[in-house]
Design a protein around this motif. Structure first.
Motif, PDB file in Angstrom:
ATOM      1  N   PRO A 163     -61.539 -59.150 104.470  1.00 25.61           N
ATOM      2  CA  PRO A 163     -62.936 -59.339 104.056  1.00 25.61           C
ATOM      3  C   PRO A 163     -63.542 -58.042 103.516  1.00 25.61           C
ATOM      4  O   PRO A 163     -63.297 -56.956 104.049  1.00 25.61           O
ATOM      5  CB  PRO A 163     -63.632 -59.779 105.352  1.00 25.61           C
ATOM      6  CG  PRO A 163     -62.547 -60.406 106.165  1.00 25.61           C
ATOM      7  CD  PRO A 163     -61.318 -59.589 105.858  1.00 25.61           C
ATOM      8  N   LYS A 164     -64.345 -58.157 102.486  1.00 22.65           N
ATOM      9  CA  LYS A 164     -64.888 -56.983 101.794  1.00 22.65           C
ATOM     10  C   LYS A 164     -65.720 -56.047 102.684  1.00 22.65           C
ATOM     11  O   LYS A 164     -65.703 -54.824 102.466  1.00 22.65           O
ATOM     12  CB  LYS A 164     -65.705 -57.425 100.584  1.00 22.65           C
ATOM     13  CG  LYS A 164     -64.845 -57.951  99.444  1.00 22.65           C
ATOM     14  CD  LYS A 164     -65.680 -58.341  98.249  1.00 22.65           C
ATOM     15  CE  LYS A 164     -64.785 -58.733  97.069  1.00 22.65           C
ATOM     16  NZ  LYS A 164     -63.817 -59.776  97.418  1.00 22.65           N
ATOM     17  N   PRO A 165     -66.463 -56.524 103.690  1.00 24.48           N
ATOM     18  CA  PRO A 165     -67.247 -55.591 104.514  1.00 24.48           C
ATOM     19  C   PRO A 165     -66.408 -54.540 105.244  1.00 24.48           C
ATOM     20  O   PRO A 165     -66.932 -53.502 105.660  1.00 24.48           O
ATOM     21  CB  PRO A 165     -67.941 -56.512 105.516  1.00 24.48           C
ATOM     22  CG  PRO A 165     -68.074 -57.805 104.804  1.00 24.48           C
ATOM     23  CD  PRO A 165     -66.805 -57.924 104.008  1.00 24.48           C
ATOM     24  N   PHE A 166     -65.100 -54.791 105.380  1.00 27.35           N
ATOM     25  CA  PHE A 166     -64.240 -53.824 106.066  1.00 27.35           C
ATOM     26  C   PHE A 166     -63.575 -52.831 105.112  1.00 27.35           C
ATOM     27  O   PHE A 166     -63.000 -51.836 105.556  1.00 27.35           O
ATOM     28  CB  PHE A 166     -63.127 -54.547 106.840  1.00 27.35           C
ATOM     29  CG  PHE A 166     -63.615 -55.429 107.948  1.00 27.35           C
ATOM     30  CD1 PHE A 166     -64.357 -54.907 108.992  1.00 27.35           C
ATOM     31  CD2 PHE A 166     -63.329 -56.781 107.951  1.00 27.35           C
ATOM     32  CE1 PHE A 166     -64.803 -55.713 110.027  1.00 27.35           C
ATOM     33  CE2 PHE A 166     -63.769 -57.601 108.977  1.00 27.35           C
ATOM     34  CZ  PHE A 166     -64.511 -57.067 110.017  1.00 27.35           C
ATOM     35  N   GLU A 167     -63.622 -53.117 103.821  1.00 27.70           N
ATOM     36  CA  GLU A 167     -62.919 -52.268 102.861  1.00 27.70           C
ATOM     37  C   GLU A 167     -63.436 -50.836 102.914  1.00 27.70           C
ATOM     38  O   GLU A 167     -64.636 -50.588 102.945  1.00 27.70           O
ATOM     39  CB  GLU A 167     -63.079 -52.831 101.448  1.00 27.70           C
ATOM     40  CG  GLU A 167     -62.322 -54.125 101.215  1.00 27.70           C
ATOM     41  CD  GLU A 167     -62.471 -54.643  99.796  1.00 27.70           C
ATOM     42  OE1 GLU A 167     -63.220 -54.027  99.005  1.00 27.70           O
ATOM     43  OE2 GLU A 167     -61.853 -55.675  99.474  1.00 27.70           O
TER      44      GLU A 167
END
Length: 331
Positions: free
Chosen positions: A251-255
């Motif tokens: 998921p993008k929030p963890f990138e």
């Protein structure tokens, strides 16, 4: 000041954790539990296939997340955009949230861009399930392909089950003799990780039902102009109806955060196998599908459910001043 427990994700992991923590600490600890999700309902993903096959309506697979407020859990509808564990901040499209404990279960992102999968149908979202339902209702025969380009995707058994379910649907409609069903998958044999006996049973069922299996497939791309699935070895498979199984992604929030680690199957959030706790932050727990490949488990609801229970138990135990030896309890 009350302890702030922030839960990201209103799926199985987030809901299970919110309920467990609320039950354990209610009336015993001054704490504020908040769950953030981008929809105002809980959706049971396994029922998306039932929606796509026309067995149930969407309302039968949903429950309002506001029901958690009865348990003392505040619900906020917002889209999480970034997790900042160094500053104990979560950014959303509705503002920033601070926390003392963070439990994130954000599922996985579905990659429809690679291999041109966006031209196919799927049931990995509610909108996708409804579109697939319409496509199946108007499908009266031809070549149907289920294309699974990579081995990491939500619910490992799904492609192997859906082909048999489609066989049943078409038989009930009286059109099975006009439908050619083919499953293209990276495993050499169907349902291979479950062992030789499972493979044998599945192959026998497929042979009886007339389901074709193309295994050990190295993906190329979907050529939607010619309506063919192209494999890396040059083989082409014509389709009239294409159902795709999108690869799972972080998921993008963890990138770009320190929460992730490189693995042979990609970048995933790194956790302790027993507790779901981040390997770098004692106040962060990550019992989501985005952590399952890191600990060698499938990206599916069952392992997320039990990891979320473990995470919630540890958080509640710390707030209550209890000493937990979770590895010993789980032996």
């Amino acid at each position: 000041m009350p302890k702030k427990i922030l839960i990201l994700g209103g799926g199985v992991g987030g809901v299970v954790a919110a309920k467990r923590i609320a039950e354990r600490i209610r009336g015993r600890v001054d704490a504020e539990i908040t769950i953030i999700n981008d929809t105002d309902y809980y959706l049971l993903p396994p029922l998306l296939v039932n929606i796509a096959l026309g067995d149930i309506e969407p309302s039968k697979a949903q429950l309002p997340l506001s029901m958690l407020e009865r348990r003392g859990v505040k619900f906020v509808k917002a889209k999480v955009t970034r997790v900042d564990p160094d500053n104990r901040v979560v950014e959303t499209d509705q503002g920033k949230f601070n926390y003392d404990y963070l439990l994130a279960s954000l599922g996985v992102d579905f990659d429809f861009q690679s291999y041109n999968l966006g031209v196919g149908y799927h049931n990995f979202t509610l909108d996708g399930a409804l579109k697939l339902r319409d496509a199946l209702r108007s499908f009266n025969g031809g070549k149907l392909i289920i294309f699974t380009p990579e081995p990491i995707y939500r619910c490992g058994v799904y492609p192997f089950e859906i082909v048999a379910q489609l066989d049943t649907v078409f038989r009930k409609r009286g059109i099975r003799d006009r439908v050619d069903i083919t499953l293209i998958h990276p495993f050499e044999k169907p349902i291979q990780p479950l062992g030789p006996e499972a493979v044998k049973i599945t192959e026998e069922v497929y042979a009886k039902k007339g389901i074709k299996y193309v295994g050990n497939a190295k993906p190329g791309t979907v050529n939607d102009k010619e309506k063919v699935v192209e494999l890396a070895n040059g083989e082409k498979y014509k389709y009239d109806l294409l159902i795709v199984v999108p690869p799972a992604r972080l998921p993008k929030p963890f990138e770009g955060t320190p929460l992730i680690a490189d693995t042979p199957t990609g970048k995933w959030t790194a956790i302790d196998v027993y507790t779901g706790r981040s390997l770098k932050y004692d106040d962060v727990y990550l019992p989501g599908e985005h952590s399952m490949p890191y600990i060698g488990l499938p990206t599916a609801g069952v392992p997320v459910h039990f990891t979320a229970l473990a995470s919630a138990t540890v958080i509640a135990g710390e707030l209550l001043g209890e000493l937990l030896n979770l590895p010993k309890l789980m032996q």
